[in-house]
Write a protein that holds these residues in place. Structure first.
Motif, short mmCIF file in Angstrom:
data_model
loop_
_atom_site.label_atom_id
_atom_site.label_comp_id
_atom_site.label_asym_id
_atom_site.label_seq_id
_atom_site.Cartn_x
_atom_site.Cartn_y
_atom_site.Cartn_z
N MET A 36 57.97 70.15 68.57
CA MET A 36 56.84 69.28 68.27
C MET A 36 55.79 70.09 67.52
O MET A 36 55.47 71.21 67.93
N THR A 37 55.32 69.57 66.41
CA THR A 37 54.30 70.25 65.63
C THR A 37 53.18 69.25 65.37
O THR A 37 53.45 68.11 65.02
N VAL A 38 51.95 69.69 65.58
CA VAL A 38 50.81 68.79 65.36
C VAL A 38 49.88 69.42 64.35
O VAL A 38 49.59 70.62 64.43
N SER A 39 49.45 68.64 63.37
CA SER A 39 48.49 69.17 62.41
C SER A 39 47.73 68.03 61.78
O SER A 39 48.07 66.86 61.98
N ALA A 40 46.72 68.36 61.03
CA ALA A 40 46.04 67.36 60.23
C ALA A 40 47.00 66.91 59.14
O ALA A 40 47.91 67.65 58.76
N CYS A 41 46.85 65.70 58.63
CA CYS A 41 47.70 65.28 57.51
C CYS A 41 46.85 65.13 56.27
O CYS A 41 45.68 65.50 56.25
N ASP A 82 68.32 63.18 56.24
CA ASP A 82 68.48 62.90 54.80
C ASP A 82 67.24 62.26 54.18
O ASP A 82 67.12 62.21 52.96
N GLU A 83 66.33 61.77 55.02
CA GLU A 83 65.12 61.14 54.47
C GLU A 83 63.96 62.13 54.33
O GLU A 83 62.87 61.77 53.92
N LEU A 84 64.21 63.38 54.72
CA LEU A 84 63.11 64.33 54.84
C LEU A 84 63.36 65.62 54.07
O LEU A 84 64.50 66.02 53.84
N VAL A 85 62.26 66.28 53.71
CA VAL A 85 62.31 67.69 53.35
C VAL A 85 61.61 68.42 54.50
O VAL A 85 60.48 68.06 54.84
N TYR A 86 62.31 69.36 55.10
CA TYR A 86 61.75 69.94 56.32
C TYR A 86 62.01 71.44 56.36
O TYR A 86 62.92 71.95 55.71
N GLN A 87 61.20 72.12 57.11
CA GLN A 87 61.29 73.57 57.25
C GLN A 87 60.91 74.00 58.65
O GLN A 87 60.17 73.31 59.35
N GLU A 88 61.43 75.19 58.97
CA GLU A 88 60.98 75.87 60.18
C GLU A 88 60.77 77.32 59.78
O GLU A 88 61.38 77.79 58.83
N VAL A 89 59.91 78.00 60.52
CA VAL A 89 59.71 79.41 60.23
C VAL A 89 60.08 80.22 61.48
O VAL A 89 59.79 79.80 62.60
N ALA A 90 60.76 81.37 61.24
CA ALA A 90 61.16 82.22 62.38
C ALA A 90 60.71 83.65 62.13
O ALA A 90 60.65 84.11 60.99
N LEU A 91 60.33 84.32 63.22
CA LEU A 91 59.94 85.73 63.16
C LEU A 91 60.90 86.54 64.03
O LEU A 91 61.28 86.09 65.12
N GLY A 154 58.36 74.88 65.49
CA GLY A 154 58.89 73.52 65.42
C GLY A 154 59.06 73.12 63.97
O GLY A 154 58.58 73.78 63.04
N ARG A 155 59.73 72.01 63.78
CA ARG A 155 59.97 71.51 62.44
C ARG A 155 58.69 70.95 61.84
O ARG A 155 57.92 70.27 62.52
N VAL A 156 58.45 71.27 60.56
CA VAL A 156 57.47 70.50 59.81
C VAL A 156 58.23 69.75 58.74
O VAL A 156 59.21 70.25 58.21
#
Lengths: 185, 574
Positions: A36-41, A82-91, A154-156
């Protein structure tokens, strides 16, 4: 069942307690939120939740309606990948001496499109942005050096549509407000 | 520039500006500033002191349902608030508009396990339509306006305002503006004309349609339109339990109650219908039985104000999102007049069989003496009030007999805990109903178990002179559990027999008139004395403990798999 990973995006007012209101809808149905990721849009004052969850379509549609039913939620949408462009970041934090001994460093970075954020005598921190399968592949490659710490966000996600889904909704609400106000005058 | 007032006074004034004149509650430490201000407004705001917070909230629910206004409850923090939880949950399930005001410790103490601190918002979030904490006095008036708007519009429900003590005592300017619009919440959606046309065409092409009328019909004041649709297209109507009294029981197209203990006609015909038009109801499992076996031959049109109800348990063919009255008004002109005598008569045949096989033995028992059956008591009481009284029930056998054997001639006449099934609801809800509709007779059907769950509210009857008629169906058992133990647990009556007090003496201690009805020969006289008495009355009726509610669709069965008694299933003749 036809369980698969779904992404739910929720647009809300900026209010205290919304996280709780939304998450209990999953808890009540024993659904495990994967991320779950929460941010301003892009719309001022509107917050966006990006939630991923593995379940079947009927259950997810039901959950989306239950989320949308909450008073402070503007809209909620159900998406497949398939409806999305999405990313996750890992360290990844790996011991520097082992990396230098083995000498694979350049190959690892090139193959994975990873970045090095910090190098000290003791450790090296890599960053990899991509899909889960990609961040996992780097994890596998770095495993032999002994990963000291690992974290993945989480996924954005953004949709492939031209604008935020909620734009039209907000325009409709503006019109509704005018109707309500003109009626009460 | 107006004079500054405290947050507590702002609350009282905002309630008055919302048109509230009646509140139910119980004071305590964290809500004392509000009660102190209430003392200055007793001429405009009538507070009813319950004997327990649960009594206060059920009374507010009864008040809301009988008066079509929003019920208001005030309680203190901690235990005061947690004692309201059952009622909040009940109101959420049964779509009852409530504004619940709880005191809260001062903001500086929040999260520090202060005395009588409970995370009320956290506790009530899953069971409220909306819940918010008021931490500043200037937020009081807008929060109250928003609370009433949310509680009473769309699909009504409970709203919690958790009011921190320092916000009650600090000063603010007061300016009240009613809430009419929230951009994230549309309680009156525009009706999709295409869907209405689709529904009309389904109705026009149906051979065996039936209407399921739910609570939403009364919440949206759509009783007239419902009857108009039914009459124009000649469609039989069945009610959910909460939908009872949305159409008079004597109407020729009214065919009975749905569900586990509903009437045979609508239950059997649910599975024979080719179209179901569901209005303001939610296909509760008590209505559908096993959903896999539910209405296999029917297309389903679902009309509801709550979009999250569509396709939740039953797949619909068309659903129309909107206010029931507006949808029906749009639908009626597009529906063709029709005559379906044979289909309508088929309900009557099944119901006549029910009358013969089940009802007759309940209302015309063989023996002229002995303990009584619940059906005969309810039907005689209902008749004594000309089927005009508001029927309030508790939960259990008393509820099923109360709703099955009452006649309804007026709308909003059945108040019962449907979704949550709250024992102890009955007595305080009846008190609230009488306060909300003082000109109407209010009859409570309650068991000896449920009455003792909120018995202390006899104190409200005494203090506020509330003229409710209490019909205590006393079998010295937790009867509904006993029935299930008899049917499904080999008659092992675990924790269901009850040693009871002298209820008439208990009532007398509160100054309430009452009498024991030990034998069938005394029943008629006792009922007419109760009906003639001006004020509250308790009839302690000696009920045969072997009396059971039938017909019955056991859990997990289809709606047409109906038990007539402990062993015989209903076998339709056609």
């Amino acid at each position: 069942m036809d369980d698969q990973l779904y992404t739910i995006t929720v647009f809300t007012e900026n209010q205290v307690g919304l996280l709780n209101q939304i998450s209990i809808i999953f808890t009540r149905r024993c659904l495990n939120i994967e991320s779950m990721t929460v941010s301003a849009c892009s719309i001022h004052g509107v917050h966006k939740f990006t939630i991923t969850c593995r379940s079947n379509r009927t259950m997810m549609e039901h959950v989306v309606k239950q989320i949308e039913r909450r008073i402070d939620v503007l809209r909620a949408f159900l998406h497949t990948d398939d409806e999305l462009v999405y990313q996750e970041v890992a360290l990844y934090k790996v011991p520097t001496n082992r990396l230098l001994q083995e000498g694979h460093l350049e190959g690892i970075i090139r193959r994975n499109g990873a970045r090095v954020l910090e190098i000290t005598d003791e450790y090296t921190i890599f960053e990899k942005t991509g899909h889960k399968s990609e961040t996992e592949r780097l994890f596998e490659e770095l495993k032999e050096f002994g990963i000291r710490q690992f974290v993945r966000s989480g996924r954005v996600a953004v949709t492939k549509n031209k604008t935020e889904f909620v734009d039209l909704f907000l325009k409709e609400q503006q019109a509704r407000k005018q109707r309500v106000e003109s009626k009460s005058e | 520039m107006s004079e500054k007032i405290t947050g507590a006074e702002a609350l009282i004034r905002a309630l008055i500006d919302e048109g509230v004149d009646t509140v139910f509650g119980y004071p305590g430490g964290s809500i004392m500033p509000v009660y102190d201000k209430l003392y200055d407004y007793t001429d405009r705001l009538h507070h009813h002191l319950a004997r327990h917070e649960q009594g206060a909230i059920h009374a507010a629910q009864g008040y809301a349902r009988a008066s079509h206004r929003t019920g208001v409850v005030i309680a203190t923090s901690g235990p005061g608030a947690t004692n309201l939880v059952t009622g909040i949950s009940d109101a959420m399930m049964d779509s009852t508009p409530l504004v619940v005001i709880t005191g809260q410790v001062a903001t500086g103490f929040l999260g520090k396990d202060a005395f009588q601190e409970t995370d009320v918002i956290g506790v009530t979030l899953p069971i409220t339509k909306w819940a918010v904490q008021i931490r500043r006095p200037e937020d009081v008036a807008p929060a109250v306006a928003r609370a009433f708007y949310i509680a009473s519009s769309g699909r009504p429900g409970p709203v919690v305002l958790d009011f921190a003590k320092d916000a009650q005592t600090s000063l603010t300017d007061y300016c009240f503006e009613p809430c009419k619009f929230i951009r994230s919440y549309d309680p009156d959606p525009i009706i999709d004309e295409a869907k209405v046309a689709e529904a009309a065409s389904l109705i026009n092409s149906a051979q065996r349609p039936m209407i399921l009328s739910g609570h939403g019909v009364m919440l949206s004041h759509a009783e007239k339109e419902l009857v108009e649709l039914a009459e124009k297209a000649h469609i039989p109507v069945a009610c959910t339990m909460l939908g009872l009294s949305s159409i008079p029981t004597a109407h020729p197209l009214y065919k009975g109650m749905l569900g586990m203990h509903g009437n045979i006609g609508p239950n059997v015909n649910t599975n024979r219908a080719d179209l179901i038009v569901a209005v303001g109801m939610r296909f509760d499992d008590r209505v559908t039985g096993d959903v896999k076996k539910y209405a296999p031959n029917a297309k389903i049109v679902h009309i509801d104000i709550d979009a999250s109800e569509f396709d939740k348990t039953v797949r619909t063919d068309t659903h129309i999102h909107g206010d029931a009255k507006k949808v029906l008004l749009a639908l009626i002109p597009q529906v063709n007049p029709a005559i379906r005598h044979e289909w309508a008569a088929s309900f009557d045949r099944h119901n006549a069989a029910e009358r013969e096989l089940v009802i007759k033995r309940e209302i015309e028992p063989d023996s002229p003496t002995g303990p009584m059956l619940m059906g005969e008591v309810v039907s005689k009481v209902s008749e004594a009030f000309g089927h005009k009284a508001i029927t309030v029930t508790d939960v259990g056998q008393n509820q099923m007999f109360g709703v099955r054997y009452s006649g309804f001639t007026e709308t909003d006449s059945c108040i019962t805990s449907g979704g949550l099934g709250t024992m102890g609801f009955g007595l305080p809800a009846a008190i609230g109903a009488k306060i909300g509709a003082p000109k109407r007779q209010v009859v409570l059907y309650v068991g000896d178990g449920g009455l003792q769950m909120t018995l202390q509210e006899l104190g409200m009857i005494m203090e506020y002179n509330v003229g409710v008629k209490i019909v205590l169906l006393n079998n010295n058992f937790l009867g509904n559990v006993r029935q299930w133990q008899y049917l499904f647990f080999n008659g092992r009556y675990s924790a269901t027999p009850m040693l009871n007090p002298d209820f008439v003496a208990v009532a007398a201690a509160y100054g309430i008139k009452g009498e024991d009805v030990a034998d069938r020969t005394e029943l008629a006289g006792a009922i007419s004395r109760m009906a003639a008495h001006d004020g509250a009355y308790l009839l302690n009726v000696n009920i045969d403990p072997t009396d059971m509610v039938f017909p019955m669709t056991p859990g997990g069965a289809g709606v047409d798999e109906i038990l007539l008694n402990e062993k015989d299933h209903y076998i339709p003749k056609d």
